[in-house]
Design a protein around this motif. Structure first.
Motif, PDB file in Angstrom:
ATOM      1  N   SER A  79      -6.653   5.924  -5.002  1.00 43.51           N
ATOM      2  CA  SER A  79      -7.003   5.331  -3.708  1.00 43.51           C
ATOM      3  C   SER A  79      -8.501   5.087  -3.501  1.00 43.51           C
ATOM      4  O   SER A  79      -8.862   4.126  -2.832  1.00 43.51           O
ATOM      5  CB  SER A  79      -6.383   6.111  -2.546  1.00 43.51           C
TER       6      SER A  79
ATOM      7  N   GLU B 256       1.975  -5.013   6.723  1.00 45.34           N
ATOM      8  CA  GLU B 256       1.749  -4.036   5.653  1.00 45.34           C
ATOM      9  C   GLU B 256       0.699  -4.588   4.701  1.00 45.34           C
ATOM     10  O   GLU B 256       0.841  -5.680   4.156  1.00 45.34           O
ATOM     11  CB  GLU B 256       3.028  -3.725   4.875  1.00 45.34           C
TER      12      GLU B 256
ATOM     13  N   GLU C 288       0.832  -1.212   0.000  1.00 45.16           N
ATOM     14  CA  GLU C 288       0.000   0.000   0.000  1.00 45.16           C
ATOM     15  C   GLU C 288       0.868   1.264   0.000  1.00 45.16           C
ATOM     16  O   GLU C 288       0.532   2.261  -0.629  1.00 45.16           O
ATOM     17  CB  GLU C 288      -0.912  -0.018   1.219  1.00 45.16           C
ATOM     18  N   SER C 289       1.998   1.179   0.677  1.00 45.23           N
ATOM     19  CA  SER C 289       2.871   2.353   0.794  1.00 45.23           C
ATOM     20  C   SER C 289       3.419   2.812  -0.564  1.00 45.23           C
ATOM     21  O   SER C 289       3.731   3.982  -0.752  1.00 45.23           O
ATOM     22  CB  SER C 289       4.042   2.040   1.722  1.00 45.23           C
TER      23      SER C 289
ATOM     24  N   LYS D  56       1.587   5.594  -2.336  1.00 45.92           N
ATOM     25  CA  LYS D  56       1.681   6.928  -1.718  1.00 45.92           C
ATOM     26  C   LYS D  56       2.935   7.674  -2.142  1.00 45.92           C
ATOM     27  O   LYS D  56       3.079   8.862  -1.860  1.00 45.92           O
ATOM     28  CB  LYS D  56       1.638   6.783  -0.199  1.00 45.92           C
ATOM     29  N   LYS D  57       3.840   6.972  -2.804  1.00 44.51           N
ATOM     30  CA  LYS D  57       5.095   7.633  -3.180  1.00 44.51           C
ATOM     31  C   LYS D  57       4.907   8.662  -4.293  1.00 44.51           C
ATOM     32  O   LYS D  57       5.767   9.502  -4.515  1.00 44.51           O
ATOM     33  CB  LYS D  57       6.131   6.588  -3.607  1.00 44.51           C
TER      34      LYS D  57
END
Lengths: 488, 488
Positions: free
Chosen positions: B91, B107, B77-78, B81-82
């Protein structure tokens, strides 16, 4: 063209498992995804092998009347629970979607670990009469099984596969389909992968969760470990009952359909690697090699360079006309030796060296990846000789693999003997064998073999080991020996 | 062969949206999955069209140096967001895996809605020097976007697509790639799908989340709605910076790569249906039709039956030798008329009727699916005539679609005019148009169009509508008219 990593390949004798990872890396086939647990990235050279596997199998599926379709990736969690054995077998390995579109879901979905359930649901809608049968469907798809211990290609949390799903009006018909697909897998393994396999029935303990009976093709890797390379399942009426898939038979009675499922996966690429490759890298059978031949032009002066490169491309064009997948490596600033090394690691079947002297003689020096001396072949004979040479290589690889398996297949008549034979065999050190033993098809017997980290692989359809005898555990009379081995 | 449902097809003039669903059902292309929100099952006849689309595009991708690979379905998921715009865009539509292997994940993973992020992660590992560039990758995969309003093929939560991802040493090179792939999509749409498209740049408001600029091919459906049928994105260095994809350039400096991505999906099948089909069912352009011709043998007596069926199979074999995909419908207990109806609904391009009288004359009555009278063609001329006839049909479908689009393209010079033109146009009732208007590439202008449920589709690369003028909203001078339409 991708760079060489410059790293060494661990020799097989030193650590077979490390060797396997090294070959995959150096042949640029795949790499661990790391950021996604147990997953891998299939890189272009690895994916090209998968495309060749797909093309050959897909043709066979279509020639036998199957049609491709596509079913949803997500399966309502409740579907799995409809078949008791099935949910028990798969629930520990499921990846579950609980949130979608920013909201907690009322009914959670699992990512398909296999599609019997969701396909069963649709079969129930599509089938009403014996006229709708047989229904012969195949799907090429990704699936996910959250495994604890993974190994590239052989066992990854996500993998690519095909799953055949068929419905029939009688058990006999379904049974014939199960064996027909097992035959197709067997033929493909032998003739394309040059990987000999034993076709046989799985024990009750080892069958697919939800099947009446499972069949598999089992291959021997170079460390003596068994690889289940393909499976074909007689599902009986289990999923028909779970998903209410009924049809009106010719006597006007409602009956549950008889179903089968069968699949092979990207695991086959692991099998290919472990059957043929050597300490110098990948070795591929010509029928599945994305690049079958590479021409390496050799020059010193600019005049030579222009000449050999032009000729190399001319030869390549001619060979492509003969359906040979050929590349010319005319990279600058790289020595011929470095190029040989590059293509050797990647499993290109034959290398053609073309220097000014060769040109003067109207010939090229040809080297097979699987060994033997270089041979000079006249350029004007290449179009006939190279296909012959590739055919020969395909047969030789198969013969070598058959010999390896035969040399490492033994008979045993007691658990002590089995224990002694397999004792100390590990995936890393090798030493595995196929041990032909009388074992009863009883989960209690399978459980005993787990004590020594071995398992029954299959009861061969063709018994080459002398028929019946007494089970080494129960003492009961059984009809034939089963293959016992340590396995991936 | 699948049964006919026996249900009617709603005429287009009555309810275009219902007609679309009906055609999909009656042509047996797909059905809503229902149990999996917004998903569909692609049935064999629909999937066969997808396979033809894949084969044609895959060849073009490979011919232009791209290689296929496969990246994980799940993305941490991270990662999303980058890239700030990217996560904002995607999202709301994500499906999230929070549990795997029986445990809550530390995660969470999202099911890929598109793969720029995960591929960016690997590009960073693979690229270090200008020598590694360009890197030209394509992936055939399933993706998931949790949409609220879905429509089979056009917008489903899961869909199949290809996504190209490339990295380059300069913006110019990346830009050339973006336009090259747009050209390939455009050519494919025109020449294979017989679906005319306008190639152009998307407005800033309509571009891909994370791109510098997006381009698309836009087609007009029979209700005058626009369909974005393919996109090609200039990602600039946005993902390069987000995932630290750097290379040493020829001046020995570290630089971020310039990336592109481009894709088409199973949405194309929706476009095919909505471009050519009619109130009798599916119409397919011959180059993408899984079945191009069907031979219907006609008989009364058993003697006739044996004769016409034998001859039908003989003709079919001959046509297959000419690379025509042909089937013989020799089903018993079904009248010829019912067979015509069956194949007409499924979009088989031509029907060949073969009765005893035809046989006596050495001819067959041939009927094109897209209209016109039956014509008698001598059997010995069929091998030449049928390919010609299919080529002609391919061209005629294209010409008809071009004419439809031209007839429904208008020019407007004020928002009132645009409003009047598009007022009352709905997906159900039709009445949509392509309105060529001067609109500034400013999200504020795009927002005004949303008031009337319209949008800018693209700024055509080739301006056929007279160059610059004043923006109907801002009054600012703009260089060319943009296509404004209601869209799927």
């Amino acid at each position: 063209m991708a760079k060489d990593s410059g790293s060494k390949i661990t020799p097989r004798a030193q650590d077979y498992a490390a060797w396997y990872q090294d070959v995959i890396r150096e042949a640029d086939l795949a790499e661990p995804a790391e950021v996604v647990k147990g997953c891998m990235v299939i890189k272009p050279h690895g994916y090209a092998i998968w495309e060749k596997i797909q093309a050959a199998l897909d043709k066979r599926f279509k020639d036998t009347g199957h049609k491709n379709a596509y079913f949803p990736l997500l399966i309502p969690e409740s579907f799995l629970k409809k078949e008791a054995e099935h949910v028990e077998g798969f629930s520990p390995e499921l990846a579950v979607v609980t949130i979608a579109g920013g909201k907690e879901l009322e009914e959670r979905y699992v990512i398909r670990p296999t599609s019997e359930t969701i396909i069963g649901h649709f079969f129930a809608k599509w089938i009403s009469s014996w006229r709708d049968l047989p229904l012969l469907i195949n799907q090429w798809a990704n699936v996910m099984r959250w495994e604890m211990r993974t190994r590239m290609f052989l066992r990854t949390t996500e993998f690519l596969w095909q799953e055949g799903h068929t419905a029939h009006a009688s058990h006999d018909e379904a049974r014939a389909e199960v064996l027909r697909m097992l035959d197709i897998y067997g033929e493909f393994a032998e003739e394309y992968m040059a990987m000999p396999v034993i076709k046989g029935g799985k024990s009750r303990a080892e069958k697919f969760a939800g099947a009446l009976q499972s069949f598999s093709i089992e291959a021997m890797m170079q460390n003596g470990y068994a690889l289940q390379a393909g499976t074909s399942h007689d599902l009986g009426q289990n999923f028909g009952k779970a998903f209410d898939v009924k049809f009106q038979n010719q006597a006007n009675e409602q009956e549950y359909v008889w179903q089968t499922s069968w699949g092979v996966s990207t695991r086959l690429i692991g099998g290919l690697i472990m059957t043929h490759s050597d300490d110098n890298g990948l070795v591929l059978p010509p029928r599945l090699a994305p690049i079958q031949a590479v021409i390496v032009p050799i020059w010193k002066t600019d005049a030579e360079k222009a000449q050999v490169i032009e000729k190399a491309h001319q030869i390549a064009a001619g060979l492509r006309g003969k359906a040979i997948a050929v590349e010319v490596d005319d990279r600058e600033g790289m020595k011929p030796g470095a190029k040989y090394f590059h293509w050797e690691r990647r499993g290109v079947c034959v290398r053609l060296e073309l220097g000014p002297q060769d040109l003067a003689k109207g010939a090229t020096m040809v080297k097979r990846r699987d060994g033997g001396d270089k041979q000079s072949i006249p350029l004007d004979a290449l179009g006939d000789e190279l296909p012959r040479l590739l055919d020969q290589m395909q047969r030789d690889l198969h013969a070598k693999a058959v010999k390896y398996r035969e040399d490492n297949t033994v008979v045993a008549d007691s658990f002590d003997q089995v224990r002694q034979i397999l004792d100390g065999a590990t995936a890393e050190k090798g030493g595995g064998k196929f041990v032909m033993v009388h074992v009863k098809d009883d989960p209690a017997c399978d459980a005993r073999l787990k004590e020594i980290k071995a398992s029954t692989r299959c009861f061969p359809l063709v018994d080459r080991h002398g028929g019946g005898g007494r089970c080494i555990f129960s003492g009961d009379e059984v009809a034939q020996r089963v293959v016992v081995a340590k396995a991936y």
